[in-house]
Design a protein around this motif. Sequence first.
Motif, PDB file in Angstrom:
ATOM      1  N   PHE A 189      11.345  -0.400   9.129  1.00  0.00           N
ATOM      2  CA  PHE A 189      11.387   0.124   7.768  1.00  0.00           C
ATOM      3  C   PHE A 189      11.712  -0.993   6.781  1.00  0.00           C
ATOM      4  O   PHE A 189      11.118  -1.073   5.695  1.00  0.00           O
ATOM      5  CB  PHE A 189      12.435   1.232   7.656  1.00  0.00           C
ATOM      6  CG  PHE A 189      12.705   1.668   6.237  1.00  0.00           C
ATOM      7  CD1 PHE A 189      11.926   2.647   5.645  1.00  0.00           C
ATOM      8  CD2 PHE A 189      13.737   1.088   5.504  1.00  0.00           C
ATOM      9  CE1 PHE A 189      12.162   3.032   4.332  1.00  0.00           C
ATOM     10  CE2 PHE A 189      13.982   1.475   4.190  1.00  0.00           C
ATOM     11  CZ  PHE A 189      13.193   2.444   3.605  1.00  0.00           C
ATOM     12  N   CYS A 190      12.658  -1.843   7.143  1.00  0.00           N
ATOM     13  CA  CYS A 190      13.110  -2.902   6.236  1.00  0.00           C
ATOM     14  C   CYS A 190      11.971  -3.833   5.840  1.00  0.00           C
ATOM     15  O   CYS A 190      11.793  -4.135   4.658  1.00  0.00           O
ATOM     16  CB  CYS A 190      14.225  -3.709   6.883  1.00  0.00           C
ATOM     17  SG  CYS A 190      15.698  -2.744   7.305  1.00  0.00           S
ATOM     18  N   SER A 191      11.213  -4.307   6.811  1.00  0.00           N
ATOM     19  CA  SER A 191      10.201  -5.325   6.520  1.00  0.00           C
ATOM     20  C   SER A 191       8.809  -4.767   6.224  1.00  0.00           C
ATOM     21  O   SER A 191       7.997  -5.440   5.594  1.00  0.00           O
ATOM     22  CB  SER A 191      10.103  -6.310   7.686  1.00  0.00           C
ATOM     23  OG  SER A 191       9.803  -5.645   8.889  1.00  0.00           O
ATOM     24  N   TRP A 192       8.529  -3.527   6.650  1.00  0.00           N
ATOM     25  CA  TRP A 192       7.192  -2.970   6.463  1.00  0.00           C
ATOM     26  C   TRP A 192       7.112  -1.925   5.346  1.00  0.00           C
ATOM     27  O   TRP A 192       6.015  -1.531   4.960  1.00  0.00           O
ATOM     28  CB  TRP A 192       6.696  -2.351   7.769  1.00  0.00           C
ATOM     29  CG  TRP A 192       6.374  -3.356   8.824  1.00  0.00           C
ATOM     30  CD1 TRP A 192       7.253  -4.023   9.632  1.00  0.00           C
ATOM     31  CD2 TRP A 192       5.072  -3.840   9.199  1.00  0.00           C
ATOM     32  NE1 TRP A 192       6.592  -4.879  10.483  1.00  0.00           N
ATOM     33  CE2 TRP A 192       5.246  -4.786  10.241  1.00  0.00           C
ATOM     34  CE3 TRP A 192       3.766  -3.557   8.759  1.00  0.00           C
ATOM     35  CZ2 TRP A 192       4.186  -5.454  10.836  1.00  0.00           C
ATOM     36  CZ3 TRP A 192       2.705  -4.225   9.368  1.00  0.00           C
ATOM     37  CH2 TRP A 192       2.920  -5.160  10.396  1.00  0.00           C
ATOM     38  N   VAL A 193       8.258  -1.471   4.827  1.00  0.00           N
ATOM     39  CA  VAL A 193       8.243  -0.410   3.808  1.00  0.00           C
ATOM     40  C   VAL A 193       9.124  -0.733   2.602  1.00  0.00           C
ATOM     41  O   VAL A 193       8.721  -0.499   1.457  1.00  0.00           O
ATOM     42  CB  VAL A 193       8.683   0.948   4.414  1.00  0.00           C
ATOM     43  CG1 VAL A 193       8.743   2.021   3.333  1.00  0.00           C
ATOM     44  CG2 VAL A 193       7.727   1.371   5.536  1.00  0.00           C
ATOM     45  N   CYS A 194      10.304  -1.274   2.816  1.00  0.00           N
ATOM     46  CA  CYS A 194      11.283  -1.463   1.738  1.00  0.00           C
ATOM     47  C   CYS A 194      10.787  -2.436   0.667  1.00  0.00           C
ATOM     48  O   CYS A 194      10.523  -3.612   0.976  1.00  0.00           O
ATOM     49  CB  CYS A 194      12.597  -1.971   2.317  1.00  0.00           C
ATOM     50  SG  CYS A 194      13.842  -2.362   1.068  1.00  0.00           S
ATOM     51  N   PRO A 195      10.697  -2.015  -0.596  1.00  0.00           N
ATOM     52  CA  PRO A 195      10.215  -2.913  -1.651  1.00  0.00           C
ATOM     53  C   PRO A 195      11.176  -4.051  -1.948  1.00  0.00           C
ATOM     54  O   PRO A 195      10.742  -5.142  -2.332  1.00  0.00           O
ATOM     55  CB  PRO A 195      10.058  -1.979  -2.862  1.00  0.00           C
ATOM     56  CG  PRO A 195      10.987  -0.836  -2.594  1.00  0.00           C
ATOM     57  CD  PRO A 195      10.976  -0.654  -1.112  1.00  0.00           C
ATOM     58  N   TYR A 196      12.478  -3.820  -1.772  1.00  0.00           N
ATOM     59  CA  TYR A 196      13.422  -4.906  -2.035  1.00  0.00           C
ATOM     60  C   TYR A 196      13.244  -6.041  -1.030  1.00  0.00           C
ATOM     61  O   TYR A 196      13.407  -7.215  -1.374  1.00  0.00           O
ATOM     62  CB  TYR A 196      14.870  -4.406  -1.995  1.00  0.00           C
ATOM     63  CG  TYR A 196      15.847  -5.505  -2.350  1.00  0.00           C
ATOM     64  CD1 TYR A 196      16.021  -5.896  -3.675  1.00  0.00           C
ATOM     65  CD2 TYR A 196      16.559  -6.181  -1.354  1.00  0.00           C
ATOM     66  CE1 TYR A 196      16.897  -6.932  -4.002  1.00  0.00           C
ATOM     67  CE2 TYR A 196      17.424  -7.209  -1.678  1.00  0.00           C
ATOM     68  CZ  TYR A 196      17.594  -7.586  -3.005  1.00  0.00           C
ATOM     69  OH  TYR A 196      18.435  -8.623  -3.326  1.00  0.00           O
ATOM     70  N   HIS A 197      12.918  -5.703   0.197  1.00  0.00           N
ATOM     71  CA  HIS A 197      12.692  -6.726   1.219  1.00  0.00           C
ATOM     72  C   HIS A 197      11.593  -7.686   0.775  1.00  0.00           C
ATOM     73  O   HIS A 197      11.730  -8.908   0.924  1.00  0.00           O
ATOM     74  CB  HIS A 197      12.308  -6.072   2.548  1.00  0.00           C
ATOM     75  CG  HIS A 197      12.235  -7.032   3.697  1.00  0.00           C
ATOM     76  ND1 HIS A 197      11.197  -7.921   3.865  1.00  0.00           N
ATOM     77  CD2 HIS A 197      13.075  -7.252   4.741  1.00  0.00           C
ATOM     78  CE1 HIS A 197      11.389  -8.632   4.959  1.00  0.00           C
ATOM     79  NE2 HIS A 197      12.521  -8.247   5.508  1.00  0.00           N
ATOM     80  N   LEU A 198      10.518  -7.150   0.228  1.00  0.00           N
ATOM     81  CA  LEU A 198       9.399  -7.995  -0.192  1.00  0.00           C
ATOM     82  C   LEU A 198       9.804  -8.894  -1.358  1.00  0.00           C
ATOM     83  O   LEU A 198       9.535 -10.100  -1.350  1.00  0.00           O
ATOM     84  CB  LEU A 198       8.205  -7.126  -0.592  1.00  0.00           C
ATOM     85  CG  LEU A 198       6.951  -7.876  -1.059  1.00  0.00           C
ATOM     86  CD1 LEU A 198       6.426  -8.775   0.054  1.00  0.00           C
ATOM     87  CD2 LEU A 198       5.873  -6.899  -1.499  1.00  0.00           C
ATOM     88  N   ALA A 234       0.827  -1.211   0.000  1.00  0.00           N
ATOM     89  CA  ALA A 234       0.000   0.000   0.000  1.00  0.00           C
ATOM     90  C   ALA A 234       0.860   1.259   0.000  1.00  0.00           C
ATOM     91  O   ALA A 234       0.576   2.217  -0.738  1.00  0.00           O
ATOM     92  CB  ALA A 234      -0.926  -0.004   1.217  1.00  0.00           C
ATOM     93  N   VAL A 235       1.922   1.273   0.806  1.00  0.00           N
ATOM     94  CA  VAL A 235       2.800   2.448   0.861  1.00  0.00           C
ATOM     95  C   VAL A 235       3.453   2.708  -0.486  1.00  0.00           C
ATOM     96  O   VAL A 235       3.462   3.843  -0.987  1.00  0.00           O
ATOM     97  CB  VAL A 235       3.889   2.268   1.946  1.00  0.00           C
ATOM     98  CG1 VAL A 235       4.960   3.341   1.822  1.00  0.00           C
ATOM     99  CG2 VAL A 235       3.266   2.310   3.336  1.00  0.00           C
ATOM    100  N   ASN A 236       3.974   1.661  -1.105  1.00  0.00           N
ATOM    101  CA  ASN A 236       4.659   1.833  -2.386  1.00  0.00           C
ATOM    102  C   ASN A 236       3.690   2.146  -3.517  1.00  0.00           C
ATOM    103  O   ASN A 236       4.025   2.906  -4.431  1.00  0.00           O
ATOM    104  CB  ASN A 236       5.492   0.590  -2.699  1.00  0.00           C
ATOM    105  CG  ASN A 236       6.762   0.503  -1.859  1.00  0.00           C
ATOM    106  OD1 ASN A 236       7.770   1.112  -2.182  1.00  0.00           O
ATOM    107  ND2 ASN A 236       6.715  -0.234  -0.760  1.00  0.00           N
ATOM    108  N   LEU A 237       2.484   1.595  -3.468  1.00  0.00           N
ATOM    109  CA  LEU A 237       1.466   1.934  -4.474  1.00  0.00           C
ATOM    110  C   LEU A 237       1.002   3.379  -4.329  1.00  0.00           C
ATOM    111  O   LEU A 237       0.667   4.030  -5.324  1.00  0.00           O
ATOM    112  CB  LEU A 237       0.273   0.987  -4.363  1.00  0.00           C
ATOM    113  CG  LEU A 237       0.417  -0.380  -5.037  1.00  0.00           C
ATOM    114  CD1 LEU A 237      -0.861  -1.189  -4.854  1.00  0.00           C
ATOM    115  CD2 LEU A 237       0.731  -0.225  -6.520  1.00  0.00           C
ATOM    116  N   LEU A 238       0.983   3.877  -3.094  1.00  0.00           N
ATOM    117  CA  LEU A 238       0.564   5.258  -2.878  1.00  0.00           C
ATOM    118  C   LEU A 238       1.532   6.225  -3.546  1.00  0.00           C
ATOM    119  O   LEU A 238       1.128   7.248  -4.097  1.00  0.00           O
ATOM    120  CB  LEU A 238       0.471   5.547  -1.377  1.00  0.00           C
ATOM    121  CG  LEU A 238      -0.128   6.904  -0.976  1.00  0.00           C
ATOM    122  CD1 LEU A 238      -1.502   7.112  -1.601  1.00  0.00           C
ATOM    123  CD2 LEU A 238      -0.204   7.022   0.542  1.00  0.00           C
TER     124      LEU A 238
END
Length: 320
Positions: free
Chosen positions: A135-144, A66-70
């Motif tokens: 930040f790493c697991s809840w926001v970073c797209p590379y983590h996903l 959701a954060v990255n799509l926003l």
Amino acid sequence: MRSFERLRVMFGAAPQRPQVIAPEVQQVHKLKRMTKADFEALKQHARDHELVNHKWRNRRWVVLIAVNLLFTLSFWLDIQILEGSLTASRFVGFHLIDLNSALQVMLAHKHIIVNLFIGTATVFVLWVVLGGRSFCSWVCPYHLVAEWFEWLHLRLAAKKLVSDHEFHRGTRTVFWVVFSLLAVVTGYTVFETISPTGILSRALIYGPSLALGWVLLLLVFEVVYSRRAWCRYVCPIGLTYGMVGAVSPVRVQYRLEHCFHEGDCRKVCLVPHVLDVVIKGRAADLKTPIGPDCTRCGLCVDVCPSGALVFDVKGLNRLL
């Protein structure tokens, strides 16, 4: 003293056995006896009663996507809610600047940039409260993306087609220093050029570029040679945010009395050294907060069949 030990471990030191163990903890350790059959019975009970699930993982994926799509929708629809990228952005007028990026820029310019400093204040407070490596697991797209490719690595490893090659965890600290020195010497933010976090964030918002080839190479390396190598051994972002969130009230808490030491939590953890406390005989207290290198991803909480690992907010005396 234990807080200092957790910071030391985050920078690459090996976890140490506690020197002092509370008497009540010694008694719990002494009373615990469990055979392999008991382990299997416990896991089956957890599966039958749906105690092991993917609740926190699913919540995390939803938030991250959701954060990255926003970011993407704000740009393409020109709605000006979350403008920019993860490196530097503006949320409904509030400037937000990635702490590691701001550090790199100020080192490159060799002075404190006031506007940059102001832009980091909100981000700093946010991750002090929520826990830096969140930040790493809840926001970073590379983590996903790396998490999805990790599944492929584990499948191949199970078939003995690949094996995991580990590096010393202190390598990440060395890279943090190297990237900082490169910024000072060259006057250029070298890390930002190769950071898969920034590359993926910009690609999602402004469209793909040749830099995605570098991201693909990293993912292939992690699949065939070293599991989650970038996040574990290279990326300075995790170390920067880990230091920031070291005093966060939001953390994963380990409860010794509920633990049967079956070890599934360490198998799924991105940074298993933070769960050294779950090894039998390593806990010094009945309740122990997991250290600042924890990403708060929730995988250990989801997989624990006995509820020994839970999310906790310090001072509220309640569990999430």
